[in-house]
Each structure stands twice: as structure tokens, then as C-alpha cells.
Design a protein around this motif. Structure first.
Motif, PDB file in Angstrom:
ATOM      1  N   LEU A 179       0.766  -1.451  -0.108  1.00 24.91           N
ATOM      2  CA  LEU A 179       0.030   0.017  -0.075  1.00 24.91           C
ATOM      3  C   LEU A 179       0.933   1.291  -0.019  1.00 24.91           C
ATOM      4  O   LEU A 179       0.680   2.404  -0.721  1.00 24.91           O
ATOM      5  N   GLY A 180       1.819   1.108   0.794  1.00 18.12           N
ATOM      6  CA  GLY A 180       2.708   2.389   0.670  1.00 18.12           C
ATOM      7  C   GLY A 180       3.412   2.620  -0.634  1.00 18.12           C
ATOM      8  O   GLY A 180       3.643   3.616  -0.998  1.00 18.12           O
ATOM      9  N   LEU A 181       3.886   1.558  -1.183  1.00 16.72           N
ATOM     10  CA  LEU A 181       4.679   1.557  -2.323  1.00 16.72           C
ATOM     11  C   LEU A 181       3.446   2.239  -3.689  1.00 16.72           C
ATOM     12  O   LEU A 181       4.008   3.176  -4.301  1.00 16.72           O
ATOM     13  N   MET A 182       2.295   1.856  -3.571  1.00 20.51           N
ATOM     14  CA  MET A 182       1.431   2.186  -4.469  1.00 20.51           C
ATOM     15  C   MET A 182       0.974   3.572  -4.115  1.00 20.51           C
ATOM     16  O   MET A 182       0.752   4.187  -5.073  1.00 20.51           O
ATOM     17  N   ALA A 183       1.063   4.041  -2.768  1.00 16.64           N
ATOM     18  CA  ALA A 183       0.570   5.292  -2.669  1.00 16.64           C
ATOM     19  C   ALA A 183       1.574   6.430  -3.200  1.00 16.64           C
ATOM     20  O   ALA A 183       1.434   7.407  -3.971  1.00 16.64           O
ATOM     21  N   PHE A 184       2.921   5.850  -3.049  1.00 21.59           N
ATOM     22  CA  PHE A 184       3.933   7.082  -3.552  1.00 21.59           C
ATOM     23  C   PHE A 184       3.963   6.959  -4.983  1.00 21.59           C
ATOM     24  O   PHE A 184       4.137   7.904  -5.641  1.00 21.59           O
ATOM     25  N   GLY A 185       3.685   5.765  -5.713  1.00 15.58           N
ATOM     26  CA  GLY A 185       3.789   5.528  -7.217  1.00 15.58           C
ATOM     27  C   GLY A 185       2.497   6.557  -7.867  1.00 15.58           C
ATOM     28  O   GLY A 185       2.682   7.320  -8.487  1.00 15.58           O
ATOM     29  N   LEU A 186       1.467   6.429  -7.000  1.00 17.31           N
ATOM     30  CA  LEU A 186       0.151   7.102  -7.477  1.00 17.31           C
ATOM     31  C   LEU A 186       0.426   8.697  -7.424  1.00 17.31           C
ATOM     32  O   LEU A 186       0.028   9.477  -8.308  1.00 17.31           O
ATOM     33  N   GLY A 187       1.055   9.169  -6.031  1.00 15.95           N
ATOM     34  CA  GLY A 187       1.169  10.183  -5.920  1.00 15.95           C
ATOM     35  C   GLY A 187       2.280  11.015  -6.922  1.00 15.95           C
ATOM     36  O   GLY A 187       1.908  12.009  -7.473  1.00 15.95           O
ATOM     37  N   GLY A 188       3.353  10.197  -7.308  1.00 19.79           N
ATOM     38  CA  GLY A 188       4.080  10.529  -8.242  1.00 19.79           C
ATOM     39  C   GLY A 188       3.514  10.981  -9.427  1.00 19.79           C
ATOM     40  O   GLY A 188       3.774  11.941 -10.320  1.00 19.79           O
ATOM     41  N   LEU A 189       2.759   9.778  -9.959  1.00 21.26           N
ATOM     42  CA  LEU A 189       1.841  10.028 -11.423  1.00 21.26           C
ATOM     43  C   LEU A 189       1.062  11.079 -11.260  1.00 21.26           C
ATOM     44  O   LEU A 189       1.189  12.038 -12.285  1.00 21.26           O
ATOM     45  N   ALA A 190       0.388  11.629 -10.200  1.00 19.62           N
ATOM     46  CA  ALA A 190      -0.546  12.612 -10.284  1.00 19.62           C
ATOM     47  C   ALA A 190       0.145  13.863 -10.227  1.00 19.62           C
ATOM     48  O   ALA A 190      -0.164  14.915 -10.959  1.00 19.62           O
ATOM     49  N   PHE A 191       1.209  14.013  -9.370  1.00 21.06           N
ATOM     50  CA  PHE A 191       1.949  15.195  -9.468  1.00 21.06           C
ATOM     51  C   PHE A 191       2.732  15.475 -10.920  1.00 21.06           C
ATOM     52  O   PHE A 191       2.874  16.863 -11.365  1.00 21.06           O
ATOM     53  N   ALA A 192       2.996  14.224 -11.301  1.00 23.15           N
ATOM     54  CA  ALA A 192       3.729  14.454 -12.862  1.00 23.15           C
ATOM     55  C   ALA A 192       2.820  15.018 -13.785  1.00 23.15           C
ATOM     56  O   ALA A 192       3.158  15.897 -14.599  1.00 23.15           O
ATOM     57  N   ARG A 193       1.519  14.318 -13.772  1.00 22.85           N
ATOM     58  CA  ARG A 193       0.431  14.744 -14.746  1.00 22.85           C
ATOM     59  C   ARG A 193       0.027  16.247 -14.551  1.00 22.85           C
ATOM     60  O   ARG A 193      -0.085  17.000 -15.608  1.00 22.85           O
ATOM     61  N   ARG A 194       0.147  16.482 -13.232  1.00 24.29           N
ATOM     62  CA  ARG A 194      -0.494  18.008 -12.956  1.00 24.29           C
ATOM     63  C   ARG A 194       0.652  18.963 -13.394  1.00 24.29           C
ATOM     64  O   ARG A 194       0.460  20.084 -13.935  1.00 24.29           O
ATOM     65  N   ARG A 195       1.999  18.684 -13.339  1.00 21.00           N
ATOM     66  CA  ARG A 195       3.122  19.574 -13.992  1.00 21.00           C
ATOM     67  C   ARG A 195       2.838  19.507 -15.563  1.00 21.00           C
ATOM     68  O   ARG A 195       3.288  20.497 -15.933  1.00 21.00           O
ATOM     69  N   ARG A 196       2.711  18.371 -16.018  1.00 20.83           N
ATOM     70  CA  ARG A 196       2.921  18.580 -17.473  1.00 20.83           C
ATOM     71  C   ARG A 196       1.577  19.332 -17.974  1.00 20.83           C
ATOM     72  O   ARG A 196       1.820  20.087 -19.008  1.00 20.83           O
ATOM     73  N   LYS A 197       0.465  19.386 -17.454  1.00 21.75           N
ATOM     74  CA  LYS A 197      -0.682  20.172 -17.760  1.00 21.75           C
ATOM     75  C   LYS A 197      -0.312  21.668 -17.422  1.00 21.75           C
ATOM     76  O   LYS A 197      -0.818  22.430 -18.339  1.00 21.75           O
ATOM     77  N   LYS A 198       0.416  21.997 -16.661  1.00 22.51           N
ATOM     78  CA  LYS A 198       0.776  23.107 -16.109  1.00 22.51           C
ATOM     79  C   LYS A 198       1.561  23.853 -17.275  1.00 22.51           C
ATOM     80  O   LYS A 198       1.556  24.871 -17.670  1.00 22.51           O
ATOM     81  N   LEU A 199       2.729  23.062 -17.426  1.00 21.15           N
ATOM     82  CA  LEU A 199       3.572  23.389 -18.356  1.00 21.15           C
ATOM     83  C   LEU A 199       3.107  23.494 -19.905  1.00 21.15           C
ATOM     84  O   LEU A 199       3.218  24.407 -21.007  1.00 21.15           O
ATOM     85  N   ALA A 200       2.161  22.849 -20.287  1.00 24.00           N
ATOM     86  CA  ALA A 200       1.391  23.018 -21.772  1.00 24.00           C
ATOM     87  C   ALA A 200       0.491  24.022 -21.679  1.00 24.00           C
ATOM     88  O   ALA A 200       0.423  24.702 -22.818  1.00 24.00           O
ATOM     89  N   ALA A 201      -0.078  24.566 -20.509  1.00 29.12           N
ATOM     90  CA  ALA A 201      -0.732  25.864 -20.426  1.00 29.12           C
ATOM     91  C   ALA A 201      -0.085  26.950 -20.729  1.00 29.12           C
ATOM     92  O   ALA A 201       0.885  27.505 -21.263  1.00 29.12           O
TER      93      ALA A 201
END
Length: 171
Positions: A149-171
Motif C-alpha cells: 500500500l505504501g509503495l502504491m501510494a507513492f507511485g500514484l502520488g508521483g503520477l498525479a504530480f507529474a500529470r499536474r506538472r505536464r498540464k501546467k507546462l502545456a498551459a
């Protein structure tokens, strides 16, 4: 600020992992005389096994023990059961004065005393022996690996923040 579904889910998982208690561990000390002292932080218990001792003990303080090759500690015991060989006779512990002047303790003096360990108790009824002293030769810790669960949480958190950063850079 708008949060995506993934970011909210990742934040929730991270909060759940952060709120979880630290992993329990078992610490094992082999003594110079061959005895083995094991301290289990999950069950707040310990055992001392060898050719001249076979004792188990509990102490609420064991739960916070952090181990180490040269520990220094003094744990007042909640219970002490078992036997010790004294003058060729298997002898049980005697709780005489354990709630007043001589509480039963497990003590380690660290490197300043050559890693001495003392099971501080009276033995026999009537008392025929005192402290059981030995010295640490080697140390091992058995700490559980992080949960899935801890490993999955860190992975999902990383994906979410990476996605958010990509959207911010694209805008």
C-alpha cells in the motif's frame, strides 16, 4: 486551484500511509557465551535463550526499542518467566522486592562497558542467585519491508504530480 481525481486519491493514500504506525521489528543479539537475546517491538516481549538460561519477559518499553549493535538501555520488566541454571540446578526467578527496591530489569550498558547485558533479577526461593550478566558478540535486525500500500501510494502520488506538472507546462 483545481485537483484531479488521481491527485485526490493519491493524497488520500499518502495520508493513510503517513498515519500508519511504524513497522515493528525483531532484534537479535548473540552473546559471547552463545546465548541469544531477542527483543520483539511488535509484542513488547523478549527472550533470553542459552545453555544456562531460558527466560521470557515483557515490558511496555520494548515497543520503542530501536536496536543497534551497541545498545544502551534500561527496561523495567512487566513480567519475567523461565529458568536459569545456578550451581547445576534449574532455578526460577523470584519477584522479591520487584515492586519496591529491586525491580526486575533488562539493562545494556553499551560500548563503555564492553556491551554488557544484565538481566537484573533475583533467582530461587530462597534466593540463591542474582543478576545474569553476559556480553554482546553480534547483532541482527529483522525489520519488515514497506507494505504494498505504501509503495502504491507513492507511485500514484508521483503520477498525479507529474500529470499536474505536464498540464501546467502545456498551459
Amino acid at each position: 486551484m483545481k485537483f484531479t481525481k488521481n491527485a485526490i486519491m493519491a493524497a488520500g493514500l499518502l495520508a493513510a500511509v503517513a498515519a500508519a504506525p511504524a513497522s515493528a521489528a525483531t532484534y537479535e543479539y548473540v552473546m559471547t557465551n552463545g546465548d541469544v537475546l531477542t527483543i520483539d517491538t511488535d509484542t513488547s516481549s523478549a527472550s533470553f535463550k542459552g545453555s544456562k538460561i531460558d527466560a521470557t519477559m515483557t515490558s511496555a518499553a520494548f515497543a520503542s526499542f530501536t536496536g543497534g549493535a551497541t545498545p544502551t538501555f534500561s527496561f523495567v520488566l512487566d513480567s519475567l518467566d523461565g529458568t536459569r541454571l545456578i550451581n547445576g540446578v534449574q532455578t526460577t526467578d523470584n519477584p522479591k522486592n520487584s515492586t519496591t527496591t529491586h525491580p526486575q530489569k533488562l539493562i545494556a550498558y553499551g560500548p563503555s562497558a564492553n556491551n554488557k547485558v544484565n538481566l537484573w533479577a533475583w533467582w530461587g526461593d530462597p534466593i540463591i542467585g542474582g543478576d545474569y550478566i553476559t556480553y554482546i558478540k553480534s547483532y541482527t535486525a529483522k525489520v519488515p519491508e514497506p507494505g504494498a500500500l505504501g509503495l502504491m501510494a507513492f507511485g500514484l502520488g508521483g503520477l498525479a504530480f507529474a500529470r499536474r506538472r505536464r498540464k501546467k507546462l502545456a498551459a
